[in-house]
Design an enzyme around this catalytic site. Structure first.
Site, short mmCIF file in Angstrom:
data_model
loop_
_atom_site.label_atom_id
_atom_site.label_comp_id
_atom_site.label_asym_id
_atom_site.label_seq_id
_atom_site.Cartn_x
_atom_site.Cartn_y
_atom_site.Cartn_z
N ASN A 141 34.91 74.35 70.81
CA ASN A 141 34.51 73.74 69.27
C ASN A 141 35.67 72.63 69.01
O ASN A 141 35.63 71.91 69.75
CB ASN A 141 34.28 74.99 68.00
CG ASN A 141 35.22 75.90 68.24
OD1 ASN A 141 35.64 76.59 68.95
ND2 ASN A 141 35.95 76.06 66.98
N ASP A 142 36.18 72.91 67.77
CA ASP A 142 36.85 71.82 67.31
C ASP A 142 37.82 71.15 68.23
O ASP A 142 38.75 71.37 68.83
CB ASP A 142 37.63 72.31 66.35
CG ASP A 142 37.16 73.17 65.13
OD1 ASP A 142 35.99 73.44 65.41
OD2 ASP A 142 37.78 73.52 64.14
#
Ligand SMILES: *[C@@H]1O[C@H](CO)[C@@H](O)[C@H](O)[C@H]1NC(C)=O
Ligand SMILES: *[C@@H]1O[C@H](CO)[C@@H](O)[C@H](O)[C@H]1NC(C)=O
Ligand SMILES: *[C@@H]1O[C@H](CO)[C@@H](O)[C@H](O)[C@H]1NC(C)=O
Ligand SMILES: *[C@H]1O[C@@H](CO)[C@H](O)[C@@H](O)[C@@H]1NC(C)=O
Length: 577
Positions: free
Chosen positions: A64-65
């Site tokens: 993710n991020d």
């Protein structure tokens, strides 16, 4: 094969290869084809033909991020939230990749893993800051107790500053450097920003939630980067729900150059990732370094109006690239299939192509464009010029593999008087407007644009298009939209229409579109990067050589393609995959 030879032609690529052979890469190679999918998963879903070719991703598992991007001693570093154990969220560490050009990437060992009391249950998002003596520092969120996501902020420094690859990081014993205080919601306190320096103090922000609705950018100050004290009032807040991944930076009022986060600008951008909507919103405003407050330029639009991307794009972060003096935006795009499919594929999540960002001359919004290094992946161009597309017509662009392509097109529209009236009910809601006026709904001026990842019989197609409306007071309103509702015959996919308005003067009749097509992602830039839309799609027959590219016009007004150039894209080094 050609792509591999190409990357090896660059002298540094040799170094990269040597590094990989020397075991710098922690990744396990495996053949995706070898995976037998459960019966309920369509065969195309697990096909390597749907695995993105030139977008950032590790060889397998969940990401993710983007975290803490920075440039250091000749290398771009990108850390990211990663599950080493599977294709779903969990066991999060800071995985680490390095690149010379933001396009070819090498995976290193994870940089930050749970191993101190204040991060033993998770190492979540954060940022890097370059200190005055050239030492990079990572600020990140740690989870310090089981079963409750109690969040604290930690710091880490490189073990060996002479190592340009910054492989090892140490966490000083004085961690954590910030903990929730009485009155703060300890489970909604995360994602420290890059710090900026002014008047003898470092400052940084941490995202938070006050009560049940107020998103907050808590402001912390420090003289020595070690002892951090929270300022009495936040830098800014708004009634939007939790603010994740705040990002705050100065912008130049003219030109495309960026500013270092500690340089003072006349204008600033504050971005927040809204946990409620799962989209990234920003405002352009001013920052007073004596009162320590940020004031958005357009208070009406405070965190409802402007988005970096009107599609699938979240938890983004920018950094200043001192080499080319530009600010670069990185963002995460999740999958639009199901968890079952992700497990069968063995991977989930990609990053958008790094985008250079700068302030539009109007001062009202940012403009975004893929970093120029991406163009090194372009193969032989295919061009079409001065081609008229009559109402209801379409034509195919041939001569390249369009499943992995970069397409740039300039349109010219005439007959603006044929534009439909804009229903005031949708004047503030591009997404709803696109929902009712999709690509297959006949219009006045438009819908016109591209069908990408389309099957030969058009059973499958993803439409990226513009549609022009007559607004109030004789103004035209331009809608940009990605319509994936016909993108796949496979069941079980999330296929929302995504849309944004384009703040451009269409009276000249000219508007441009660029689409980066990459097997299961379509990342588009309207009007030179004023409105951007990233969409994930999973065709079942329009994959590999079965994917076609068309220009279409489903309006009453004639459209001209003044120029279209399409390139098949080569595959860069991608973390050893
Ligand atoms: C630090 O990194 C440099 C450059 O990679 C290397 O030559 C040196 O041996 C490293 N020092 C230690 C103590 O590992
Ligand atoms: C913190 O925020 C969460 C999410 O809104 C909420 O469920 C919880 O009750 C809040 N806790 C406190 C102590 O306010
Ligand atoms: C504070 O802001 C003012 C006005 O923008 C600027 O001139 C000054 O350099 C800033 N001070 C510092 C220490 O950055
Ligand atoms: C990505 O997946 C879709 C479909 O499951 C969700 O609706 C989105 O909320 C999600 N986006 C993020 C940023 O998590």
């Amino acid at each position: 094969m050609g792509a591999q030879l190409w990357v090896l032609a660059a002298p540094w690529a040799m170094l990269l290869l040597l590094l990989q052979l020397a075991g710098a890469s922690h990744v396990v190679h495996r053949s995706l084809e070898a995976e037998a999918a459960p019966a309920s998963v369509p065969a195309s879903i697990v096909s390597p033909l749907l695995r993105t070719g030139y977008h950032f991703q590790p060889p397998m598992n969940w990401i993710n991020d983007p975290n803490g991007p920075l440039y250091y001693k000749g290398w771009y570093h990108l850390f990211y939230q990663y599950n080493p154990k599977g294709a779903v969220w969990g066991n999060i560490v800071w995985a680490h990749s390095v690149s010379r050009d933001l396009i070819n990437w090498i995976a290193l060992e994870p940089a930050i893993k749970p191993d101190i009391p204040s991060d033993q249950y998770g190492c979540w998002s954060g940022s890097t800051t370059m200190l005055a003596d050239g030492t990079p520092a990572i600020l990140y969120t740690g989870i310090d107790r089981p079963n409750i996501n109690y969040q604290v902020q930690n710091i880490a420094f490189p073990k060996n500053k002479s190592d340009p690859l910054l492989r090892e990081w140490v966490k000083p014993g004085y961690n954590p450097i910030a903990s929730p205080e009485p009155g703060m919601n300890a489970t909604q306190f995360r994602d420290p920003t890059t710090a900026w320096y002014a008047d003898g103090h470092w400052r940084m922000l941490v995202g938070g939630l006050k009560g049940d609705r107020r998103g907050v950018a808590y402001l912390y100050r420090s003289r020595d980067f070690k002892t951090w004290v929270r300022a009495k009032h936040p830098l800014h807040s708004a009634l939007t729900g939790m603010w994740e991944c705040p990002d705050f930076f100065p912008v130049q009022v003219s030109g495309q150059n960026g500013l270092d986060t500690s340089e003072s600008g006349t204008k600033y951008v504050l971005k927040n990732s809204l946990d409620l909507t799962r989209y990234d919103y920003y405002t352009v405003g001013t920052y007073d370094n004596t009162t320590e407050r940020y004031v958005p330029g357009n208070p009406d639009g405070d965190y409802h109006r402007l988005r970096y991307d009107y599609g699938n794009f979240y938890a983004s972060k920018t950094f200043f690239d001192p080499v080319k003096r530009r600010r670069i935006l990185l963002g995460w795009a999740n999958e639009s299939d199901s968890v079952t499919y992700d497990k069968a594929k063995g991977w989930a999540g990609i990053h958008a192509i790094p985008r250079k960002i700068w302030l539009d001359p109007s001062g009202k919004q940012l403009v975004q464009w893929p970093v120029e290094e991406l163009e090194k992946l372009r193969g032989k161009p295919v061009s079409v010029s001065h081609k008229v597309v009559a109402p209801g017509e379409h034509f195919e662009v041939t001569g390249l593999g369009t499943y992995q392509a970069d397409v740039e097109v300039s349109f010219e529209v005439s007959g603006l008087e044929k534009a439909e009236e804009l229903d005031p009910a949708y004047a503030q809601d591009a997404e709803k407007l696109c929902g009712v006026k999709g690509a297959d709904v006949r219009g006045g001026v438009g819908p016109f644009g591209l069908w990408v990842l389309a099957s030969a019989g058009l059973e499958e197609k993803t439409a990226v298009f513009f549609r022009v409306f007559k607004g109030g007071s004789g103004q035209h309103v331009v809608l940009m939209c990605t319509d994936p509702t016909k993108s796949s015959l496979s069941p079980g996919l999330y296929k929302p229409t995504f849309a944004g308005f384009v703040d451009t003067d269409i009276s000249s009749g000219k508007i441009s579109l660029r689409s980066l097509v990459d097997r299961s992602v379509v990342e588009s830039f309207g009007a030179g990067g004023k409105t951007c839309i990233l969409s994930r799609v999973y065709p079942s027959i329009a994959i590999g050589k079965g994917a076609h590219l068309y220009v279409f016009n489903n309006g009453e007004a004639e459209i001209k393609v003044s120029q279209l150039t399409a390139w098949e894209m080569k595959k860069p080094l991608m973390n050893g995959a």
